[in-house]
Design a protein around this motif. Structure first.
Motif, PDB file in Angstrom:
ATOM      1  N   PHE A  83      36.974 -21.714 -25.726  1.00  7.86           N
ATOM      2  CA  PHE A  83      37.866 -20.618 -25.777  1.00  7.86           C
ATOM      3  C   PHE A  83      37.280 -19.732 -26.916  1.00  7.86           C
ATOM      4  O   PHE A  83      37.170 -18.901 -26.985  1.00  7.86           O
ATOM      5  CB  PHE A  83      39.476 -21.153 -26.161  1.00  7.86           C
ATOM      6  N   LEU A  84      37.136 -20.386 -28.029  1.00 10.63           N
ATOM      7  CA  LEU A  84      36.552 -19.647 -29.755  1.00 10.63           C
ATOM      8  C   LEU A  84      35.351 -18.881 -28.730  1.00 10.63           C
ATOM      9  O   LEU A  84      35.107 -17.354 -29.527  1.00 10.63           O
ATOM     10  CB  LEU A  84      36.718 -20.661 -30.683  1.00 10.63           C
ATOM     11  N   ARG A  85      34.229 -19.967 -28.232  1.00  7.81           N
ATOM     12  CA  ARG A  85      33.287 -19.329 -28.171  1.00  7.81           C
ATOM     13  C   ARG A  85      33.219 -18.142 -26.893  1.00  7.81           C
ATOM     14  O   ARG A  85      32.590 -16.867 -27.115  1.00  7.81           O
ATOM     15  CB  ARG A  85      31.598 -20.279 -27.420  1.00  7.81           C
ATOM     16  N   ASN A  86      33.981 -18.652 -25.970  1.00  6.69           N
ATOM     17  CA  ASN A  86      34.226 -16.612 -25.243  1.00  6.69           C
ATOM     18  C   ASN A  86      34.682 -15.855 -26.066  1.00  6.69           C
ATOM     19  O   ASN A  86      34.288 -14.664 -25.506  1.00  6.69           O
ATOM     20  CB  ASN A  86      35.802 -16.877 -24.158  1.00  6.69           C
ATOM     21  N   PHE A  87      35.572 -16.126 -27.132  1.00  7.94           N
ATOM     22  CA  PHE A  87      36.040 -15.157 -27.687  1.00  7.94           C
ATOM     23  C   PHE A  87      35.639 -14.063 -28.849  1.00  7.94           C
ATOM     24  O   PHE A  87      35.808 -13.051 -28.656  1.00  7.94           O
ATOM     25  CB  PHE A  87      37.894 -15.881 -29.244  1.00  7.94           C
ATOM     26  N   ALA A  88      34.917 -15.084 -28.935  1.00  9.65           N
ATOM     27  CA  ALA A  88      33.833 -14.345 -30.133  1.00  9.65           C
ATOM     28  C   ALA A  88      32.893 -13.643 -29.197  1.00  9.65           C
ATOM     29  O   ALA A  88      32.419 -12.073 -29.337  1.00  9.65           O
ATOM     30  CB  ALA A  88      33.128 -15.273 -30.707  1.00  9.65           C
ATOM     31  N   VAL A  89      32.449 -13.892 -27.958  1.00  9.92           N
ATOM     32  CA  VAL A  89      31.160 -13.169 -27.010  1.00  9.92           C
ATOM     33  C   VAL A  89      32.055 -11.674 -26.764  1.00  9.92           C
ATOM     34  O   VAL A  89      31.586 -10.920 -26.566  1.00  9.92           O
ATOM     35  CB  VAL A  89      31.131 -14.117 -25.600  1.00  9.92           C
ATOM     36  N   MET A  90      33.763 -11.772 -26.067  1.00 14.36           N
ATOM     37  CA  MET A  90      34.005 -10.378 -25.900  1.00 14.36           C
ATOM     38  C   MET A  90      34.412  -9.602 -27.444  1.00 14.36           C
ATOM     39  O   MET A  90      34.234  -8.048 -26.955  1.00 14.36           O
ATOM     40  CB  MET A  90      35.220 -10.872 -25.167  1.00 14.36           C
ATOM     41  N   ALA A  91      34.587 -10.286 -28.747  1.00 15.56           N
ATOM     42  CA  ALA A  91      34.518  -9.156 -29.303  1.00 15.56           C
ATOM     43  C   ALA A  91      33.534  -8.790 -29.605  1.00 15.56           C
ATOM     44  O   ALA A  91      33.138  -7.520 -29.778  1.00 15.56           O
ATOM     45  CB  ALA A  91      35.254 -10.597 -30.451  1.00 15.56           C
ATOM     46  N   ALA A  92      31.932  -9.421 -29.748  1.00 15.70           N
ATOM     47  CA  ALA A  92      30.841  -8.261 -29.495  1.00 15.70           C
ATOM     48  C   ALA A  92      30.734  -7.606 -28.925  1.00 15.70           C
ATOM     49  O   ALA A  92      30.539  -6.363 -29.335  1.00 15.70           O
ATOM     50  CB  ALA A  92      30.142  -9.576 -29.425  1.00 15.70           C
ATOM     51  N   ILE A  93      31.147  -7.967 -26.926  1.00 16.87           N
ATOM     52  CA  ILE A  93      30.920  -6.729 -26.946  1.00 16.87           C
ATOM     53  C   ILE A  93      31.474  -6.012 -26.431  1.00 16.87           C
ATOM     54  O   ILE A  93      31.543  -4.926 -26.705  1.00 16.87           O
ATOM     55  CB  ILE A  93      31.028  -7.553 -25.040  1.00 16.87           C
TER      56      ILE A  93
END
Length: 100
Positions: A83-93
Motif C-alpha cells: 500500500f505504501l509503495r503504491n501510495f508513493a508512486v501515485m504521489a510522485a506521478i
C-alpha cells in the motif's frame, strides 16, 4: 442558487442507486462494484471484483471501528508495504503530472 444546482446534480441519481442496492440484495459491496461507483474500470481487471466486494463489506460500508479498532482485521487484509509503495508512486506521478 449555484449550491442548489450542485446539490441537485449530486442527488439526481440517488433513486437509481437505491434501486440498484435493492436489486443487488442489499449487498453494499456488490452494488458499489457492479455499478462502477467505487472502482475506475479503466484500471485493474474484473477478476478482482469479488475481492473488492468482500473488502467493502468487511471494512467500509456499514462497518466502523470501535474506539481502538479492536473489532477490525484490516491489518491482516491489507499489505501495508505494498500500500505504501503504491501510495508513493501515485504521489510522485501526481506531483510530476500536475501543473505548477
Amino acid at each position: 442558487m449555484c449550491q442548489c444546482e450542485f446539490a441537485k446534480s449530486i442527488t439526481s441519481e440517488c433513486d437509481d442507486v437505491i434501486l440498484a442496492y435493492v436489486r443487488a440484495g442489499e449487498d453494499c459491496g456488490k452494488v458499489l462494484v457492479d455499478e462502477g461507483l467505487t472502482i475506475n474500470r479503466d484500471l485493474g481487471v474484473e477478476m478482482l471484483d469479488a475481492t473488492m466486494q468482500v473488502f467493502i463489506n468487511q471494512h467500509l460500508a456499514n462497518n466502523t471501528c470501535d474506539a481502538n479498532c479492536t473489532n477490525s482485521n484490516l491489518t491482516e487484509d491489507v499489505d501495508i508495504d505494498n500500500f505504501l509503495r503504491n501510495f508513493a508512486v501515485m504521489a510522485a506521478i501526481l506531483n510530476s503530472d500536475s501543473p505548477w
